[in-house]
Design a protein around this motif. Structure first.
Motif, PDB file in Angstrom:
ATOM      1  N   ARG A 236       0.790  -1.243   0.185  1.00 44.13           N
ATOM      2  CA  ARG A 236       0.197   0.085  -0.003  1.00 44.13           C
ATOM      3  C   ARG A 236       0.905   1.324  -0.134  1.00 44.13           C
ATOM      4  N   LYS A 240       0.881   3.808  -2.953  1.00 44.98           N
ATOM      5  CA  LYS A 240       0.040   5.347  -2.881  1.00 44.98           C
ATOM      6  C   LYS A 240       1.434   6.271  -3.090  1.00 44.98           C
ATOM      7  N   GLU A 263      -8.300  -7.641  -1.879  1.00 40.95           N
ATOM      8  CA  GLU A 263      -8.867  -6.757  -1.100  1.00 40.95           C
ATOM      9  C   GLU A 263      -8.095  -5.435  -1.287  1.00 40.95           C
ATOM     10  N   LEU A 264      -6.588  -5.238  -1.142  1.00 40.52           N
ATOM     11  CA  LEU A 264      -5.964  -4.286  -1.365  1.00 40.52           C
ATOM     12  C   LEU A 264      -6.155  -3.687  -2.826  1.00 40.52           C
ATOM     13  N   ALA A 266      -8.634  -3.561  -4.680  1.00 41.57           N
ATOM     14  CA  ALA A 266     -10.045  -3.160  -4.766  1.00 41.57           C
ATOM     15  C   ALA A 266     -10.054  -1.647  -3.692  1.00 41.57           C
ATOM     16  N   GLU A 267      -9.339  -1.778  -2.659  1.00 37.27           N
ATOM     17  CA  GLU A 267      -9.160  -0.558  -1.940  1.00 37.27           C
ATOM     18  C   GLU A 267      -8.487   0.589  -2.448  1.00 37.27           C
ATOM     19  N   LEU A 268      -7.611   0.271  -3.150  1.00 35.67           N
ATOM     20  CA  LEU A 268      -6.678   0.919  -4.168  1.00 35.67           C
ATOM     21  C   LEU A 268      -7.317   1.586  -5.355  1.00 35.67           C
ATOM     22  N   GLY A 283     -12.524 -10.578  -1.693  1.00 41.14           N
ATOM     23  CA  GLY A 283     -11.422  -9.825  -2.452  1.00 41.14           C
ATOM     24  C   GLY A 283     -11.800  -9.965  -3.653  1.00 41.14           C
ATOM     25  N   MET A 286     -15.017  -7.657  -4.104  1.00 42.28           N
ATOM     26  CA  MET A 286     -14.502  -6.281  -4.163  1.00 42.28           C
ATOM     27  C   MET A 286     -13.929  -5.749  -5.245  1.00 42.28           C
ATOM     28  N   LYS A 290     -15.216  -2.599  -7.685  1.00 43.93           N
ATOM     29  CA  LYS A 290     -14.370  -1.556  -8.155  1.00 43.93           C
ATOM     30  C   LYS A 290     -13.727  -1.668  -9.453  1.00 43.93           C
TER      31      LYS A 290
END
Length: 422
Positions: A236, A240, A263-264, A266-268, A283, A286, A290
């Motif tokens: 992450r 970022k 999952e990460l 999708a988060e990002l 995941g 998700m 996204k």
């Protein structure tokens, strides 16, 4: 409109018509099949697509190149959205060890594995890297691949990473193929940082990424997020930092264990998450929400004899856009043959031929942020086209292990004829 190239009487024209978006889930079955089709090309763009006789608005002149598509299957130029094309050396010497059952970690501890490739790449000149990579790139083109994503990651220090990225840039300018460059300095943890990987993460963020961004040598940043490599938090942090510098994100996710890479992703909101053999249902769902493209790499599972493949049927059921890629690299998957990957997609991922062709065209384009210009045969898109000497689409994955390509057109020009580079 005056036509430069006309492909006529096409037995099966697979347009994969989708506009400028990837195909999700069941949409991958819709391949825009046209029988007795034609394609009109002007300069490097497609200006007409249809069935039967070409429209009267198109002017055929003496200089127009006529290509006969009778008995042929025509698709968009194929796209390989995950490769490690630029590297030094090779690792065929490890085959005998693998056949004896020597574990990879033991090979790694003896100086083999990825560390062997890192040394060979560090010791190669820029010219040597270009010459070696061009052979593989040309081979890919003869298999119908007109656009290739290429990662760095065999330097693990700035000078060699830059050397790899410069090789990608030069190959992109000199070859008939289009190359998309990805910085992957976070491909492995160098031995000297083994006991303090966070220190290497800082090197990637503070020393490598700013130089890569300043030199504009990469469009994407990728990280190998896996147990024993880079953790969720470390991945992450790197992605970022890369996005702040203008690089788009990709991720090697959940290849061996379910670490939470999907999952990460999708988060990002990364462009693509690749491998995914151990990705959780949560995941994957998700990622679908996204609109993260899932890139499956069945050649790697096949070559490593893992007995475990990405659950693509579940991905499609969840509405994901699935792409396929070779994962060409000197260790786990040394093949340039995208057509073999298409066969593995059918045989081991249980994909239909329609889903497979969507996965190596429009969805592969979306995995490298190119769906607006390539990946389907539609008016206004680049004239990147593969002509297969097969009676239909099904024959390509069915008759495996050979090259079915007759002609490849790149940017409106024939670059492969009778399966050979021109």
């Amino acid at each position: 409109m005056i036509v430069d190239v006309l492909i006529k009487d096409i037995s099966q024209l697979i347009t994969v018509k989708s506009g400028i978006k990837a195909k999700k889930g069941r949409e991958m079955q819709d391949i825009g099949l046209i029988e007795n089709g034609w394609i009109a090309i002007k300069d490097n763009k497609i200006i007409g697509v249809g069935s039967g006789d070409i429209g009267s608005e198109f002017k055929i002149q003496e200089h127009t190149l006529i290509v006969d598509g009778k008995g042929k299957t025509v698709t968009p130029g194929l796209i390989d959205p995950h490769t490690h094309l630029v590297h030094g050396g090779s690792r065929e010497n490890e085959l005998a060890l693998k056949l004896k059952g020597v574990p990879y970690l033991e090979i790694l501890n003896k100086g083999g594995g990825i560390l062997s490739t890192v040394r060979a790449t560090q010791n190669s000149t820029l010219e040597e890297l270009i010459n070696q990579s061009k052979k593989s790139l040309d081979r890919m083109l003869t298999y119908g691949v007109t656009t290739v994503e290429v990662k760095s990651g065999y330097g693990l220090e700035i000078d060699t990473e830059i050397k790899q990225l410069e090789a990608i840039d030069i190959l992109n300018k000199q070859s008939n193929s289009d190359l998309v460059s990805t910085f992957m300095g976070a491909h492995a943890i160098p031995g000297e940082y083994r006991h303090n990987p966070d220190e290497f993460v800082d090197v990637v963020i503070n020393e490598m990424l700013p130089i890569v961004a300043e030199k504009e040598l990469a469009e994407f940043c990728d990280v190998f997020c896996e147990e024993g490599v880079f953790s969720i938090d470390q991945t992450r942090k790197i992605l970022k930092a890369a996005e702040k510098l203008g690089l788009k994100s990709k991720i090697h996710a959940d290849e061996i264990i379910s670490l939470g890479g999907a999952e990460l992703a999708a988060e990002l909101g990364v462009v693509s998450a690749d491998h995914l053999m151990a990705a959780s249902e949560k995941g994957l769902k998700m990622m679908a929400e996204k609109e993260v493209v899932a890139v499956a790499l069945p050649g790697t599972s096949f070559n490593l004899a893992m007995g475990k493949y990405a659950n693509v049927r579940k991905m499609i059921d969840y509405g994901l856009s699935v792409a396929l890629a070779t994962d060409y690299n000197p260790g786990s998957c040394p093949t340039e043959n995208i057509q073999l990957i298409m066969s593995l997609g059918c045989l081991y991922l249980k994909m239909t031929p329609e889903e497979v062709i969507s996965a190596v065209t429009i969805n592969a384009a979306a995995a490298i942020n190119r769906e607006h210009e390539i990946g389907s045969i539609e008016i206004g898109k680049k004239a990147d086209i593969a002509i297969f000497d097969t009676p239909n689409l099904y024959y390509i994955p069915y008759h495996f292990g050979v090259n079915h390509v007759d002609i490849v057109i790149k940017n409106g020009k024939i670059v492969v004829k009778e399966g050979r580079l021109i």
